[in-house]
Write an enzyme that holds these catalytic residues in place. Structure first.
Site, mmCIF file in Angstrom:
data_model
loop_
_atom_site.group_PDB
_atom_site.id
_atom_site.type_symbol
_atom_site.label_atom_id
_atom_site.label_comp_id
_atom_site.label_asym_id
_atom_site.label_seq_id
_atom_site.Cartn_x
_atom_site.Cartn_y
_atom_site.Cartn_z
ATOM 1 N N SER A 1 0.853 -1.185 0.000
ATOM 2 C CA SER A 1 0.000 0.000 0.000
ATOM 3 C C SER A 1 0.889 1.235 0.000
ATOM 4 C CB SER A 1 -0.888 -0.018 1.252
ATOM 5 O OG SER A 1 -1.352 1.280 1.548
ATOM 6 N N LYS B 1 0.563 -3.105 5.045
ATOM 7 C CA LYS B 1 -0.327 -3.890 4.185
ATOM 8 C C LYS B 1 0.398 -4.816 3.218
ATOM 9 C CE LYS B 1 -4.271 -3.735 3.831
ATOM 10 N NZ LYS B 1 -5.088 -2.749 3.119
ATOM 11 N N GLU C 1 -7.967 -10.084 -6.514
ATOM 12 C CA GLU C 1 -9.040 -9.086 -6.643
ATOM 13 C C GLU C 1 -9.290 -8.730 -8.104
ATOM 14 O OE1 GLU C 1 -8.913 -6.016 -3.178
ATOM 15 O OE2 GLU C 1 -6.890 -6.768 -3.490
#
Ligand code: ARG
Length: 455
Positions: free
Chosen positions: A276, A282, A289
């Site tokens: 991130s 993260k 996704e």
């Protein structure tokens, strides 16, 4: 200079040109050249072109193919589409004899053929990509061993103990079927539209079977109108891609869940995860996704393909030019998703926590069934245990012999062993179920079914 300058005066309005010109079809360059070589070969064979002229044109086309392979073919702003670009370049290379290329042909049968040749290559590529991904799942499953027990889920509630390998193999089987759909489609991509002309054939002595032979296809069209006017096979191709992406989106969704702290089933390799820009801690499953997200575009593409053909009068209509953008997009998305997911899965580490012991409830009920208790009674007795423990704030793992006997006199103390998920899984030996034997035979069957794929 346009292909139709004899009929229409002046130069086309730029608004017309910008709106109608086809850029996406540049991707068909290789197929367009292959189709043209076969077409000219046929014209030479039947005597529409002299052998010398045909040979000169084919030599020019081969030089263009070489430019294409070397990524040196240059499209000009004045090329209306890939077909006119190749013809223009041919005349540059071989002179006026190049003007014979389009004899007995229209861009309508030409583009229909190009698309079929493209899809034949695409089918082979997707069949391989899907098989590779399925085999990565098979390899991962066979590496997990018979003790890696997880809950199966229905309604996203823990259902029964099963092997994680069984869960991975569920996707391998689905992918093997997605692959089979492509292979099945390939039987309908074996007929050449070349020779259909603009719509209703030609007065020249064309031999469509001859050009089909030269292309390695087993037959030619039986009806010139549908040969240029139909796109059902392109729609089917997009459907196969969309269908496969729907399966990959489900796999993606599972991987996303598994990578959460809440599930904690897998750790992704750093090179197959993303970070991130804002949150330093993260580690995100972006591949999974996007595999899920790309399915949305594929479903949209399929809808567009169906809408495109719906209500078109027979035969060719320029609307059909739009098919390529949809087809190429899903094509890329499926290829990209297969290879990225294969990398993610091949490098992930699996470490799921065991399922809750409640998932053995059906095994307890079936122990009673084995002693002659009707299933409905056994279900009620075991459901009663679950209700009581829940009311007392206890889990199944705290179950004692007394709890069992209170619930039904046919329970035995040894039934408590069924609460061990590994025991539960081993006992569930029905064919295709989640037992180690079933998993071993699924792995062998899938390896056999996918054995034609050179990895
Ligand atoms: N670019 C067109 C397509 O993709 C090629 C065929 C054009 N035919 C025509 N009559 N304008 O469909």
């Amino acid at each position: 200079m346009t292909l139709w300058e004899g009929r229409l005066a002046g130069i086309p309005a730029s608004a017309l040109w910008d709106f109608t010109v086809s850029v996406a079809d540049r991707r068909l360059l290789r197929d367009d050249i292959d189709g043209s070589i076969a077409h000219v070969g046929m014209l030479g064979k039947v005597g529409v072109l002299s052998r010398e002229d045909a040979a000169a044109i084919i030599e020019g086309l081969q030089a263009i193919a070489q430019e294409a392979r070397a990524h040196e073919f240059i499209f000009l702003e004045t090329d209306e589409d890939v077909h006119s670009a190749v013809e223009r370049r041919l005349i540059e290379l071989v002179g006026p004899v190049g003007g014979m290329l389009h004899t007995g042909r229209s861009r309508n049968d030409q583009v229909a053929l190009d698309l079929i040749l493209y899809m034949r290559r695409g089918v082979a590529g997707h069949a391989k990509g899907l098989a590779r991904l399925a085999l990565v799942l098979v390899d991962a499953a066979s590496g997990l061993g018979p003790d890696m027990v997880v809950p199966s889920y229905t309604h996203l509630q823990q259902a029964q103990p099963t092997l994680l390998s069984h869960h991975l193999l569920a996707y391998a089987h689905m992918l093997a079927r997605e692959r089979w759909r492509f292979l099945d489609l390939s039987t309908r991509l074996d007929s050449s539209p070349l020779g259909a002309g603009a719509s209703a054939g030609s007065s020249l002595p064309l031999a469509p079977q001859e050009s089909a032979d030269l292309l390695g296809m087993s037959g030619a069209f039986a009806n010139s109108l549908e040969a240029v006017g139909s796109r059902d096979r392109a729609t089917e191709y997009v459907w196969c891609c969309a269908r496969a992406l729907v399966t990959l989106s489900r796999l993606g969704e599972d991987l996303i869940l598994w990578a959460t702290r809440e599930f904690g089933w897998i750790t992704l390799a750093d090179e197959f995860a993303t970070g991130s820009s804002a949150l330093p801690q993260k580690k995100n499953p972006d591949i999974a996704e996007l595999a899920r997200g790309k399915a949305a575009g594929a479903i949209g593409g399929l809808t567009a393909m169906m809408a495109l053909e719906k209500g078109l009068p027979m035969s060719y209509n320029r609307d059909l030019q739009e098919d390529k953008e949809h087809l190429f997009r899903v094509d890329d998305d499926l290829a990209g998703a297969c290879s990225a997911l294969a990398g993610l899965l091949a490098t992930a580490r699996f470490h799921p926590p065991p399922p809750a012991s409640e998932t053995a409830a059906l095994d307890l009920a079936e122990a009673l069934v084995g002693r002659g208790v009707p299933f409905r009674q056994a279900h009620r007795a075991t459901g009663g245990i679950a209700a009581r423990l829940a009311a007392e704030g206890r889990g199944f793992s705290s179950l004692g012999v007394g709890d069992l006997i209170d619930a039904h006199p046919s329970f035995k103390p040894s039934d408590l062993e069924l609460l061990d998920p590994v025991v539960s899984v081993k006992r569930r030996a029905t064919p295709g179920g989640g037992s180690p034997e079933s998993v071993a035979s699924q792995i062998a069957d899938l390896r056999e079914a996918l054995s034609d794929v050179a990895l």
